[in-house]
Structure formats: C-alpha cells, structure tokens
Scaffold this active site. Structure first.
Site, PDB file in Angstrom:
ATOM      1  N   GLY A   7      37.092  40.813  41.082  1.00 37.79           N
ATOM      2  CA  GLY A   7      38.096  40.808  42.153  1.00 37.79           C
ATOM      3  C   GLY A   7      39.405  41.373  41.635  1.00 37.79           C
ATOM      4  O   GLY A   7      39.585  41.562  40.425  1.00 37.79           O
ATOM      5  N   LEU A   8      40.303  41.617  42.569  1.00 37.13           N
ATOM      6  CA  LEU A   8      41.595  42.222  42.234  1.00 37.13           C
ATOM      7  C   LEU A   8      42.406  41.351  41.276  1.00 37.13           C
ATOM      8  O   LEU A   8      42.182  40.137  41.197  1.00 37.13           O
ATOM      9  CB  LEU A   8      42.420  42.410  43.517  1.00 37.13           C
ATOM     10  CG  LEU A   8      41.893  43.397  44.559  1.00 37.13           C
ATOM     11  CD1 LEU A   8      42.729  43.295  45.841  1.00 37.13           C
ATOM     12  CD2 LEU A   8      41.925  44.825  44.012  1.00 37.13           C
ATOM     13  N   SER A   9      43.373  41.954  40.619  1.00 42.29           N
ATOM     14  CA  SER A   9      44.320  41.190  39.809  1.00 42.29           C
ATOM     15  C   SER A   9      45.045  40.212  40.740  1.00 42.29           C
ATOM     16  O   SER A   9      45.484  40.593  41.823  1.00 42.29           O
ATOM     17  CB  SER A   9      45.331  42.152  39.164  1.00 42.29           C
ATOM     18  OG  SER A   9      46.298  41.433  38.442  1.00 42.29           O
ATOM     19  N   GLY A  10      45.120  38.970  40.333  1.00 42.43           N
ATOM     20  CA  GLY A  10      45.819  37.968  41.144  1.00 42.43           C
ATOM     21  C   GLY A  10      44.962  37.349  42.241  1.00 42.43           C
ATOM     22  O   GLY A  10      45.449  36.548  43.042  1.00 42.43           O
ATOM     23  N   GLY A  36      42.587  35.254  41.814  1.00 44.11           N
ATOM     24  CA  GLY A  36      42.282  33.851  41.498  1.00 44.11           C
ATOM     25  C   GLY A  36      41.071  33.660  40.603  1.00 44.11           C
ATOM     26  O   GLY A  36      40.561  32.550  40.477  1.00 44.11           O
ATOM     27  N   LYS A  37      40.629  34.732  39.948  1.00 45.14           N
ATOM     28  CA  LYS A  37      39.448  34.639  39.084  1.00 45.14           C
ATOM     29  C   LYS A  37      39.658  33.629  37.952  1.00 45.14           C
ATOM     30  O   LYS A  37      38.835  32.744  37.734  1.00 45.14           O
ATOM     31  CB  LYS A  37      39.109  36.009  38.462  1.00 45.14           C
ATOM     32  CG  LYS A  37      38.821  37.109  39.464  1.00 45.14           C
ATOM     33  CD  LYS A  37      38.506  38.441  38.772  1.00 45.14           C
ATOM     34  CE  LYS A  37      39.624  39.033  37.949  1.00 45.14           C
ATOM     35  NZ  LYS A  37      40.851  39.347  38.696  1.00 45.14           N
ATOM     36  N   SER A  97      36.753  43.981  36.563  1.00 41.24           N
ATOM     37  CA  SER A  97      35.475  44.721  36.585  1.00 41.24           C
ATOM     38  C   SER A  97      35.328  45.532  37.875  1.00 41.24           C
ATOM     39  O   SER A  97      34.467  45.230  38.711  1.00 41.24           O
ATOM     40  CB  SER A  97      34.274  43.793  36.351  1.00 41.24           C
ATOM     41  OG  SER A  97      34.364  42.565  37.013  1.00 41.24           O
TER      42      SER A  97
END
Ligand code: ADX
Length: 183
Positions: A12-15, A17-18, A86
């Site tokens: 998922g995108l930066s920020g 919540g990964k 990724s």
C-alpha cells in the site's frame, strides 16, 4: 506454540497504515501462540537495504531482499509480516512464486487524497513540490493488487476492524489458532 509459518505481505501507499497495522497485529498473533517478525520498510532500509534508493531497480532489489528473508522465516514456522510499499505487481508475484509457506497478500488500501491529507511524515508535500522525486502515488507508480487475499480500508475502518479482518481470514484458513480456543 504454533509452528505454522506464513508470510503476511502488506502492500500500500506510504502512510496507508502498513507499519501501524503490523505493530498492532504482532502481540495479538503472539497471544495466539505464533512467533512473529516484522520486516518494516523504513527499518529494512536502515539496515538490510541501506544505501538503496527509490529507482525501480532499487525498489525491486529491496523487495527481493524482503521476500527472501520473509520466506526463510515463514518456512521455519514464523509469521513474517512485511510492511513495504512494494508498488510493482510483477515483483510481488515473483516473491509469492518463491514462497515455501503460505503467502497472504494484504492490500492496505487508503485513497491517495487521505494519505496526502494525513501526510504523517511530511513527504507528500515535498513530493508535490518536486523536492522528492519519484514519490509513489505522486510521481512514481503504485500498482494495486488484482486479487489480494485480504483488503483492508484504513481510511474508513478503525485499526481494530482492519486487524480483525486479517485475523478472521487467517483463522478461517486454519493458519492461526481460533481466538476462542486460546481464551
Ligand atoms: S518500496 O517501494 O521499496 O517498497 P519502502 O516501503 O521500502 O518502498 O519505503 C517507503 C518509505 O520510504 C516511505 O514510507 C517513505 O517514508 C520513504 N520514501 C522516501 N522517498 C520515497 C519515494 N520516492 N517514494 C516512496 N517512499 C519514499
């Protein structure tokens, strides 16, 4: 103690919540009897991938390294959680194809306008201003998964809801102990 290893591959995108979700899930999975390790994007880039940048080639190398370590852990009974953007489908497919234990892709979905509004690290602002080049979602691609095992929506959902979704999936596949059994 469970010895059912697996990889939980967050993308998922930066920020989006990964990392937060990975940290939230870790003690819960441990409570269910699992050994857990988190390969967090920012942390990996401080050691295992130190010196790598954000060109496609460097990102691919970063993801291959993370996939390699996650697989070693997973095949030895550890729940390996990866939390890197990724962004490329082909690379995610590649690491999945090499997996020797169950590989569960989790799309940590959060719309760009929401992560940009949150801008927890202040990087989106810099990316928009052109101070940071090749920023995922702004000036570099993000290829969403086409058939992830799990999708969590970290915009509207609470972290508890997202975590519950992941745990329910793993439980339904018999990959972790049922929560009720450990109570
Ligand atoms: S990946 O593309 O190789 O999977 P990774 O998850 O390791 O990325 O690193 C992403 C983190 O690096 C972001 O959360 C952000 O903090 C930081 N970062 C710095 N420059 C960039 C960039 N150009 N694109 C995306 N993230 C960047």
């Amino acid at each position: 103690m469970s010895d059912k290893g697996l990889t939980l591959w967050f993308t998922g995108l930066s920020g989006s919540g990964k990392s937060t979700l990975a940290e939230y899930l870790t003690p819960r999975l441990r409570d269910l009897g699992n050994r857990v390790e988190v390969l967090d994007g920012d942390e990996v880039r401080e050691n295992l991938s130190k010196g790598l940048g954000f060109s496609k080639e460097d990102r691919d190398t970063n993801i291959r390294r993370i996939g390699y370590v996650a697989n070693m852990l997973a095949r030895n009974g550890v729940v390996a959680i990866t939390a890197a953007i990724s962004p490329y489908r082909a690379l995610r497919r590649e690491v999945r194809s090499r997996a020797q234990a169950p590989f569960i892709e989790v799309f940590v979905h959060c719309p760009l306008d929401v992560v940009e509004e949150r801008d927890t690290k202040g990087l989106y602002k810099k990316a928009r201003a052109g101070i940071i080049k090749n920023f995922t979602g702004i000036s570099d691609p993000y290829e969403p998964p086409e058939s992830p095992e799990i999708v969590v929506h970290t915009g509207p959902e609470s972290i508890e809801d997202s975590a519950r979704k992941v745990l329910a999936y793993l439980e339904s596949k018999g990959l972790v102990e049922a929560i009720s059994k450990t109570a």
